[in-house]
Scaffold this motif. Sequence first.
Motif, PDB file in Angstrom:
ATOM      1  N   GLY A 154    -105.174  38.192  67.568  1.00  0.00           N
ATOM      2  CA  GLY A 154    -105.002  37.216  68.563  1.00  0.00           C
ATOM      3  C   GLY A 154    -104.637  35.553  68.671  1.00  0.00           C
ATOM      4  O   GLY A 154    -104.207  35.435  69.982  1.00  0.00           O
ATOM      5  N   VAL A 155    -103.185  36.530  68.060  1.00  0.00           N
ATOM      6  CA  VAL A 155    -102.125  34.940  68.174  1.00  0.00           C
ATOM      7  C   VAL A 155    -101.298  35.772  69.185  1.00  0.00           C
ATOM      8  O   VAL A 155    -100.713  36.373  69.263  1.00  0.00           O
ATOM      9  CB  VAL A 155    -100.997  35.637  66.888  1.00  0.00           C
ATOM     10  N   PRO A 156    -100.761  34.582  70.116  1.00  0.00           N
ATOM     11  CA  PRO A 156    -100.723  35.251  71.099  1.00  0.00           C
ATOM     12  C   PRO A 156     -98.676  35.399  70.469  1.00  0.00           C
ATOM     13  O   PRO A 156     -98.634  34.269  70.051  1.00  0.00           O
ATOM     14  CB  PRO A 156    -100.951  34.075  71.794  1.00  0.00           C
ATOM     15  N   ARG A 157     -98.126  35.451  71.669  1.00  0.00           N
ATOM     16  CA  ARG A 157     -96.478  35.023  71.736  1.00  0.00           C
ATOM     17  C   ARG A 157     -96.459  33.817  72.192  1.00  0.00           C
ATOM     18  O   ARG A 157     -97.018  33.036  73.460  1.00  0.00           O
ATOM     19  CB  ARG A 157     -95.597  35.842  72.469  1.00  0.00           C
ATOM     20  N   LYS A 158     -95.587  33.309  71.731  1.00  0.00           N
ATOM     21  CA  LYS A 158     -95.142  31.806  71.738  1.00  0.00           C
ATOM     22  C   LYS A 158     -93.909  31.582  71.947  1.00  0.00           C
ATOM     23  O   LYS A 158     -92.977  32.030  71.256  1.00  0.00           O
ATOM     24  CB  LYS A 158     -96.153  31.448  70.572  1.00  0.00           C
ATOM     25  N   VAL A 159     -93.658  30.402  72.675  1.00  0.00           N
ATOM     26  CA  VAL A 159     -91.450  29.680  72.375  1.00  0.00           C
ATOM     27  C   VAL A 159     -92.203  28.611  72.695  1.00  0.00           C
ATOM     28  O   VAL A 159     -93.171  28.051  73.197  1.00  0.00           O
ATOM     29  CB  VAL A 159     -91.221  30.444  73.817  1.00  0.00           C
ATOM     30  N   LEU A 208     -91.867  28.035  82.918  1.00  0.00           N
ATOM     31  CA  LEU A 208     -90.887  27.515  81.673  1.00  0.00           C
ATOM     32  C   LEU A 208     -88.590  28.017  82.719  1.00  0.00           C
ATOM     33  O   LEU A 208     -89.390  28.865  83.354  1.00  0.00           O
ATOM     34  CB  LEU A 208     -91.154  28.686  80.837  1.00  0.00           C
ATOM     35  N   LEU A 257     -85.845  25.409  76.874  1.00  0.00           N
ATOM     36  CA  LEU A 257     -86.683  25.733  77.644  1.00  0.00           C
ATOM     37  C   LEU A 257     -87.299  24.728  78.042  1.00  0.00           C
ATOM     38  O   LEU A 257     -87.499  23.429  76.885  1.00  0.00           O
ATOM     39  CB  LEU A 257     -87.290  27.172  76.809  1.00  0.00           C
ATOM     40  N   ILE A 307    -104.541  30.470  93.287  1.00  0.00           N
ATOM     41  CA  ILE A 307    -103.677  31.602  93.982  1.00  0.00           C
ATOM     42  C   ILE A 307    -102.309  30.682  93.162  1.00  0.00           C
ATOM     43  O   ILE A 307    -101.593  31.264  92.983  1.00  0.00           O
ATOM     44  CB  ILE A 307    -103.617  32.365  95.077  1.00  0.00           C
ATOM     45  N   GLY A 308    -101.686  29.739  93.945  1.00  0.00           N
ATOM     46  CA  GLY A 308    -100.423  29.293  93.748  1.00  0.00           C
ATOM     47  C   GLY A 308    -100.250  28.936  91.999  1.00  0.00           C
ATOM     48  O   GLY A 308     -99.256  29.241  91.562  1.00  0.00           O
ATOM     49  N   LEU A 356    -102.006  30.794  89.586  1.00  0.00           N
ATOM     50  CA  LEU A 356    -101.927  31.621  89.079  1.00  0.00           C
ATOM     51  C   LEU A 356    -100.395  32.144  89.454  1.00  0.00           C
ATOM     52  O   LEU A 356     -99.263  32.862  88.278  1.00  0.00           O
ATOM     53  CB  LEU A 356    -102.280  32.446  89.685  1.00  0.00           C
ATOM     54  N   ALA A 357     -99.354  32.211  90.223  1.00  0.00           N
ATOM     55  CA  ALA A 357     -97.998  32.255  90.464  1.00  0.00           C
ATOM     56  C   ALA A 357     -97.623  31.906  90.250  1.00  0.00           C
ATOM     57  O   ALA A 357     -96.056  32.200  89.114  1.00  0.00           O
ATOM     58  CB  ALA A 357     -97.662  32.267  91.824  1.00  0.00           C
ATOM     59  N   ARG A 362     -96.342  30.569  83.295  1.00  0.00           N
ATOM     60  CA  ARG A 362     -95.980  31.856  82.789  1.00  0.00           C
ATOM     61  C   ARG A 362     -96.442  31.226  81.729  1.00  0.00           C
ATOM     62  O   ARG A 362     -96.309  32.251  80.495  1.00  0.00           O
ATOM     63  CB  ARG A 362     -94.235  31.454  82.696  1.00  0.00           C
ATOM     64  N   LEU A 399     -97.441  32.280  76.306  1.00  0.00           N
ATOM     65  CA  LEU A 399     -96.800  32.847  77.246  1.00  0.00           C
ATOM     66  C   LEU A 399     -97.791  34.125  77.548  1.00  0.00           C
ATOM     67  O   LEU A 399     -98.800  34.280  77.521  1.00  0.00           O
ATOM     68  CB  LEU A 399     -95.534  33.990  76.601  1.00  0.00           C
ATOM     69  N   GLU A 408     -99.647  36.743  79.582  1.00  0.00           N
ATOM     70  CA  GLU A 408     -98.848  38.155  80.681  1.00  0.00           C
ATOM     71  C   GLU A 408    -100.091  39.140  81.007  1.00  0.00           C
ATOM     72  O   GLU A 408    -101.366  38.928  80.508  1.00  0.00           O
ATOM     73  CB  GLU A 408     -98.354  38.412  79.257  1.00  0.00           C
TER      74      GLU A 408
END
Lengths: 415, 415
Positions: A338-343, A365, A372, A384-385, A387-388, A391, A413, A415
């Motif tokens: 469950g660890v997400p990718r992170k920056v 980002l 970053l 929706i905006g 969502l779009a 990131r 992140l 995805e």
Amino acid sequence: MADDFLRLIHLPQAVELLLGSLPDVDDEVETVSSEEAHGRVLARDLVAPEDLPGFERSTMDGYAVRAADTFGAGEGLPAYLEVVGEVLMGRPADMRVVRGQAVRISTGGVMPAGADAVVMVENTELSGNTVELVKGVAPGDNVLRPDEDVARGSLLFEKGLVLGPPQIGALAGLGIDRVDVFRIPVVGVMSTGDEIVPPGQVPGPGQVRDVNSAALVAAVRQAGCEARAYGITGDDFDRLLTTSAQALSDCDAVIISGGSSAGVRDMTAGVLAAMGRPGVLAHGIYLKPGKPTLIAVCDGKPALGFPGNPASALAVFRELMVPLLRKLKGEAPGPGTGVPRKVEALMDRSVSSAAGRLELVPVSLHLEGDGLIASPILGKSNLIGTLARARGQVRVPIGVEGLEQGQSVDVELLE
Amino acid sequence: MADDFLRLIHLPQAVELLLGSLPDVDDEVETVSSEEAHGRVLARDLVAPEDLPGFERSTMDGYAVRAADTFGAGEGLPAYLEVVGEVLMGRPADMRVVRGQAVRISTGGVMPAGADAVVMVENTELSGNTVELVKGVAPGDNVLRPDEDVARGSLLFEKGLVLGPPQIGALAGLGIDRVDVFRIPVVGVMSTGDEIVPPGQVPGPGQVRDVNSAALVAAVRQAGCEARAYGITGDDFDRLLTTSAQALSDCDAVIISGGSSAGVRDMTAGVLAAMGRPGVLAHGIYLKPGKPTLIAVCDGKPALGFPGNPASALAVFRELMVPLLRKLKGEAPGPGTGVPRKVEALMDRSVSSAAGRLELVPVSLHLEGDGLIASPILGKSNLIGTLARARGQVRVPIGVEGLEQGQSVDVELLE
């Protein structure tokens, strides 16, 4: 209905409630070919059926020797051995090495009888039938024992492991062509609300297209499960109950994605209560976005009423549904689950956060110099905006008041 | 052949060489339905074809009013308005709000003519036809303009974006039912070596089963590409050349997974040189595991000779092939591209690392108290046992001498 009358709970409690209500998946097993097992979850401990490599094997290109013949050899005082043959790849070693002899061998070759070590080719010089060794070896050097890679009977993989490329490779290496995995869970997805029309339809005045069915079907698939879409029911109790009950009977879990109004949420709560026991466990989560989430368990199956806002619905999916699906898939929790990718990024403006709830701040980002920058996406709604453009998201835990401009944050992140 | 005679390069240089050799994917476009577009890469900038929500919309449950009628309203001095109707969900608002009037509205409802704000239901009290407002609103409060979510003609998604659940949802919301995406790249995978037999075959003396074909096919699929397996060629130059040339003609990239001996590597290098121009660019990488990797470009297509050791082959796949496939897929690099999932752990023993190369130390992970412990997996070879036990890897950059026992490290999760 004002929120004061509703039962709100914290996110970890919601996850725990749902996980605790799930049936054991131990009997939901199917056998698949190892080639098709990629991404599946192992349903039984897997024990190695044989030794690997299964023979004494050279790990270097060089010469198979008796180590005793090389003792003391060095640049100043080389040892000289007679080369009496070569081990061919994939063939038995049909020779015997006796004192004073060496046999040419490649990486992966079978050690010939009599030899107990391999001298690397880099430390040799061949001249006619004689090889000069400028370095000695000890017994066992550059040799793999028959069970040194994998020992027969050893536990190779534990039940609950997701089979990725390394595991698929290991199955091939051991000649295991079929494997027991857990059945893939099926999640039923439907939308409700009188204003919702299918994406293929041109919305009339006051109508909007169904975003959540498509987004949630994709999210269910991304989570490695099967999605079944049940379409849109209007704001009609009986129709919603019929469809939901059918979905609950067909599937392992159901998501009813709500219309945006409180009236629809109340109706959905009524449907969830009517579908089975114990019914609705909570009417919301201390979470933004995602507060108006209905959490129910109906006769052993989770049934969730999701917010109508698409970004809220996907946030609740990630926070609540993904751990749930992991358990339904039979995945054993492990380090990193469950660890997400992170920056790491710097916030380009401050964001305040209400006390008493977990807040997930959507950000866009971009690079600025070497670093970053995270820009919070603010707006009236998680539509929706959002969502779009989003990131990533920044987690503002309960008890933290907000994020400061210029603060360094971990961005998860999306995805 | 000793390594001194071979051309070794650093990993970033290898990636750059390969990326620089790739053809432009801009003309490799296909149109798919939005439902099937999940995971695909957008081949053109996507501009919003219409405004969303497309009508003036309430963002709250409450009453649509003329803000001027509520100025100064508060707990001590409420405003009173006459309720003259209700906006139904998904319907036009067939009424007009004039001075002193209010209309019941739900979240998502169409704003009636004359009204310019919504008072939240929490700040009202209804009694008969009269609603009491204990809080004033300004024009625009709790109202979404027709183009406030998404404006027609605005850039929604840029070319090169991977379409995930949020994007699939947004496409549905805008009624976009078909989308241009880049073609999925095809990667040909084959194994070579006289000692290699198919997984379904019982190995004879000195033989081992083909691990790499299965592992690499799974890895190619995990990277979102199509894999085509070309089986095993023995150590026969002509046969390997014929099969490789066929694969190169069928596919966008080719991986020849080597036998373990130097002889096979030399033969593979010869085949890569014969397949097209410019041919072999490097004979190895300053990388452990993964040093004996052949890097070639043959007539605009990458062709790689991978190490025979499974853990080495998968390491090279992750480091070299994944960035390459991302470009072949048409993915635009962005913040977070290629960042792995990571956990922090303490090393439970020291590991030394040779200078002058990047080292990827495979580790197993376990919990001890609240923290994670990483145990380096040491052994003579990167064989199946390593694959089976490794759950992560620790990166030891060039110039760093090793890892100390007790040191805190970032463990990249292998999956």
